[in-house]
Enzyme design. Structure first.
Site, PDB file in Angstrom:
ATOM      1  N   ARG A  53       0.829  -1.211   0.000  1.00 46.65           N
ATOM      2  CA  ARG A  53       0.000   0.000   0.000  1.00 46.65           C
ATOM      3  C   ARG A  53       0.867   1.265   0.000  1.00 46.65           C
ATOM      4  O   ARG A  53       0.504   2.273  -0.589  1.00 46.65           O
ATOM      5  CB  ARG A  53      -0.971  -0.050   1.172  1.00 46.65           C
ATOM      6  CG  ARG A  53      -2.015  -1.170   0.951  1.00 46.65           C
ATOM      7  CD  ARG A  53      -3.055  -1.213   2.009  1.00 46.65           C
ATOM      8  NE  ARG A  53      -3.786   0.048   2.103  1.00 46.65           N
ATOM      9  CZ  ARG A  53      -4.598   0.363   3.106  1.00 46.65           C
ATOM     10  NH1 ARG A  53      -4.785  -0.489   4.081  1.00 46.65           N
ATOM     11  NH2 ARG A  53      -5.220   1.519   3.127  1.00 46.65           N
ATOM     12  N   HIS A  66      -7.975   6.855  10.984  1.00 46.55           N
ATOM     13  CA  HIS A  66      -7.490   5.473  10.867  1.00 46.55           C
ATOM     14  C   HIS A  66      -5.970   5.395  10.756  1.00 46.55           C
ATOM     15  O   HIS A  66      -5.435   4.357  10.363  1.00 46.55           O
ATOM     16  CB  HIS A  66      -8.142   4.776   9.666  1.00 46.55           C
ATOM     17  CG  HIS A  66      -9.590   4.446   9.901  1.00 46.55           C
ATOM     18  ND1 HIS A  66     -10.450   4.066   8.893  1.00 46.55           N
ATOM     19  CD2 HIS A  66     -10.335   4.457  11.037  1.00 46.55           C
ATOM     20  CE1 HIS A  66     -11.665   3.840   9.398  1.00 46.55           C
ATOM     21  NE2 HIS A  66     -11.621   4.083  10.695  1.00 46.55           N
ATOM     22  N   CYS A  88       6.059   2.007  17.623  1.00 44.48           N
ATOM     23  CA  CYS A  88       6.467   0.799  18.340  1.00 44.48           C
ATOM     24  C   CYS A  88       5.207   0.086  18.820  1.00 44.48           C
ATOM     25  O   CYS A  88       4.232   0.736  19.212  1.00 44.48           O
ATOM     26  CB  CYS A  88       7.346   1.175  19.526  1.00 44.48           C
ATOM     27  SG  CYS A  88       7.830  -0.252  20.529  1.00 44.48           S
ATOM     28  N   CYS A 145      12.282  -1.404  17.714  1.00 47.03           N
ATOM     29  CA  CYS A 145      12.431  -0.155  18.456  1.00 47.03           C
ATOM     30  C   CYS A 145      13.626  -0.300  19.404  1.00 47.03           C
ATOM     31  O   CYS A 145      14.032  -1.425  19.733  1.00 47.03           O
ATOM     32  CB  CYS A 145      11.147   0.076  19.247  1.00 47.03           C
ATOM     33  SG  CYS A 145      11.146   1.504  20.328  1.00 47.03           S
ATOM     34  N   GLY A 153     -17.287   9.696  -0.678  1.00 49.36           N
ATOM     35  CA  GLY A 153     -16.600   8.465  -1.052  1.00 49.36           C
ATOM     36  C   GLY A 153     -16.387   7.463   0.060  1.00 49.36           C
ATOM     37  O   GLY A 153     -15.314   6.886   0.187  1.00 49.36           O
ATOM     38  N   THR A 154     -17.422   7.239   0.866  1.00 49.55           N
ATOM     39  CA  THR A 154     -17.308   6.213   1.909  1.00 49.55           C
ATOM     40  C   THR A 154     -18.596   5.409   1.939  1.00 49.55           C
ATOM     41  O   THR A 154     -19.691   5.985   1.899  1.00 49.55           O
ATOM     42  CB  THR A 154     -16.963   6.829   3.288  1.00 49.55           C
ATOM     43  OG1 THR A 154     -16.991   5.808   4.277  1.00 49.55           O
ATOM     44  CG2 THR A 154     -17.866   7.981   3.671  1.00 49.55           C
TER      45      THR A 154
HETATM   46  P1  OAD Z   1     -15.170   1.572   0.789  1.00 46.66           P
HETATM   47  O1  OAD Z   1     -14.288   0.829  -0.159  1.00 46.66           O
HETATM   48  O2  OAD Z   1     -16.004   0.778   1.721  1.00 46.66           O
HETATM   49  O3  OAD Z   1     -16.133   2.551   0.004  1.00 46.66           O
HETATM   50  C1  OAD Z   1     -15.642   3.400  -0.982  1.00 46.66           C
HETATM   51  C2  OAD Z   1     -16.771   4.259  -1.483  1.00 46.66           C
HETATM   52  O4  OAD Z   1     -16.239   5.183  -2.422  1.00 46.66           O
HETATM   53  C3  OAD Z   1     -17.888   3.482  -2.196  1.00 46.66           C
HETATM   54  O5  OAD Z   1     -19.132   3.808  -1.633  1.00 46.66           O
HETATM   55  C4  OAD Z   1     -17.793   3.977  -3.648  1.00 46.66           C
HETATM   56  O6  OAD Z   1     -19.087   4.115  -4.242  1.00 46.66           O
HETATM   57  C5  OAD Z   1     -17.155   5.335  -3.467  1.00 46.66           C
HETATM   58  N1  OAD Z   1     -16.429   5.844  -4.643  1.00 46.66           N
HETATM   59  C6  OAD Z   1     -15.784   5.135  -5.612  1.00 46.66           C
HETATM   60  N2  OAD Z   1     -15.235   5.965  -6.525  1.00 46.66           N
HETATM   61  C7  OAD Z   1     -15.523   7.229  -6.115  1.00 46.66           C
HETATM   62  C8  OAD Z   1     -15.243   8.534  -6.625  1.00 46.66           C
HETATM   63  N3  OAD Z   1     -14.546   8.711  -7.749  1.00 46.66           N
HETATM   64  N4  OAD Z   1     -15.705   9.609  -5.950  1.00 46.66           N
HETATM   65  C9  OAD Z   1     -16.423   9.436  -4.786  1.00 46.66           C
HETATM   66  N5  OAD Z   1     -16.718   8.235  -4.271  1.00 46.66           N
HETATM   67  C10 OAD Z   1     -16.278   7.141  -4.911  1.00 46.66           C
HETATM   68  O7  OAD Z   1     -14.207   2.591   1.585  1.00 46.66           O
HETATM   69  P2  OAD Z   1     -14.450   3.357   2.968  1.00 46.66           P
HETATM   70  O8  OAD Z   1     -15.893   3.591   3.205  1.00 46.66           O
HETATM   71  O9  OAD Z   1     -13.533   4.509   2.972  1.00 46.66           O
HETATM   72  O10 OAD Z   1     -10.506   0.924   7.391  1.00 46.66           O
HETATM   73  O11 OAD Z   1     -13.934   2.282   4.000  1.00 46.66           O
HETATM   74  C11 OAD Z   1     -13.932   2.583   5.353  1.00 46.66           C
HETATM   75  C12 OAD Z   1     -12.852   1.821   6.058  1.00 46.66           C
HETATM   76  O12 OAD Z   1     -12.982   0.421   5.769  1.00 46.66           O
HETATM   77  C13 OAD Z   1     -11.451   2.146   5.586  1.00 46.66           C
HETATM   78  O13 OAD Z   1     -10.908   3.302   6.184  1.00 46.66           O
HETATM   79  C14 OAD Z   1     -10.679   0.930   5.961  1.00 46.66           C
HETATM   80  C15 OAD Z   1     -11.656  -0.116   5.474  1.00 46.66           C
HETATM   81  O14 OAD Z   1     -11.556  -1.351   6.025  1.00 46.66           O
HETATM   82  C16 OAD Z   1      -9.446   0.340   7.946  1.00 46.66           C
HETATM   83  O15 OAD Z   1      -8.590  -0.238   7.306  1.00 46.66           O
HETATM   84  C17 OAD Z   1      -9.398   0.473   9.432  1.00 46.66           C
END
Ligand code: OAD
Length: 235
Positions: free
Chosen positions: A62, A112, A120, A143, A180-181
């Site tokens: 990543r 996050h 560490c 560490c 975008g979440t």
């Molecule tokens: P997701 O992968 O669950 O969701 C991504 C969202 O972005 C989806 O709803 C898509 O529709 C949207 N999307 C895709 N392309 C886009 C664009 N060009 N513009 C706007 N939106 C777009 O990701 P998150 O909701 O961020 O946590 O995931 C939340 C957490 O789950 C992450 O931070 C991570 C993951 O497991 C940890 O690793 C702790």
């Protein structure tokens, strides 16, 4: 600023979707990371104890992907909003990349953690900048206290960072905008429901999130297309 008044206190929450147009994969989409990796094998305290090398391979991959990415129009629109309204903006991200900072945003709240920091796993030494890749590491970096160096990431089962500041700002904001979440991961999934009665809430993304019913408005579209005109359209 269309939909925002000059007196608004704005809380922005971003997720993986804002970085999608920069080439960083989301988690749950068609080519999402969680389609190819198992959370419990690479992103949990148990995974770290069982196989820290595998965990470092995942975060090294990543790091390489994020290091090659550049901010897109969505990141720049949010940076410009910060320049315009200053400390009336809180920019909170679930993302661990640094594309908001690269676009010029300051004081980004990384709930996050941060991909380019490590810490560490044993002592209280603060997180430190680290962009090394360790895959496969012959030895897990150590560490000076003898503990192992781990990614500065909130794994599943751990408590996200800066939560006091986040909930304080959710209560005070008058506009909440999530971008975008997918609305599937707590605690961010209930932020829209946690804003005070006086605030309105907007979701921006190409598809409805799982928590769509908790928003006042859902705007369907890509962040890079929607944000520049939404945030820069004049009052
Ligand atoms: P997701 O992968 O669950 O969701 C991504 C969202 O972005 C989806 O709803 C898509 O529709 C949207 N999307 C895709 N392309 C886009 C664009 N060009 N513009 C706007 N939106 C777009 O990701 P998150 O909701 O961020 O946590 O995931 C939340 C957490 O789950 C992450 O931070 C991570 C993951 O497991 C940890 O690793 C702790």
């Amino acid at each position: 600023m269309k939909r925002l008044a000059s007196a608004d206190r704005v809380f922005i929450l971003t997720g993986a979707g804002i970085s999608a147009e920069s080439g960083i994969p989301t988690f749950r989409g068609v080519n999402g990371l969680w389609r190819n990796y198992r959370i419990e094998e690479v992103a949990s305290p148990e995974a770290w104890h069982r196989d820290p090398r595998l965990v470092w391979e995942f975060y090294s991959m990543r790091r390489r992907v994020a290091a090659a990415a550049k901010p897109n129009a969505g990141h720049f629109a949010l940076s410009k909003l910060g320049d315009t309204i200053g400390d009336k903006l809180l920019l909170c991200t679930q993302n661990v990349d640094d594309l908001h900072e690269q676009a010029g945003s300051r004081n980004v709240v990384h709930m996050h953690g941060e991909l380019f920091k490590s810490r560490c796993d044993t002592c209280s030494r603060p997180p430190f900048p680290d962009s090394e890749t360790y895959d496969p590491p012959a030895e897990i970096p150590r560490c000076h206290c003898g503990g192992r160096i781990r990614p500065h990431i909130c794994w599943f089962g751990e408590i996200p960072f800066h939560m006091d500041r986040i909930y304080e700002n959710l209560q005070r904001c008058t506009a909440f905008i999530a971008i975008g979440t997918s609305g599937q991961v707590e605690p961010a999934a209930t932020f829209a429901a946690a804003v005070g009665d006086h605030a309105r809430s907007i979701y921006i993304g190409p598809e409805e999130p799982a928590n769509a019913s908790t928003f006042t408005e859902v705007i369907l579209g890509k962040a890079g297309d929607v944000l520049p005109s939404l945030l820069d359209g004049g009052d």
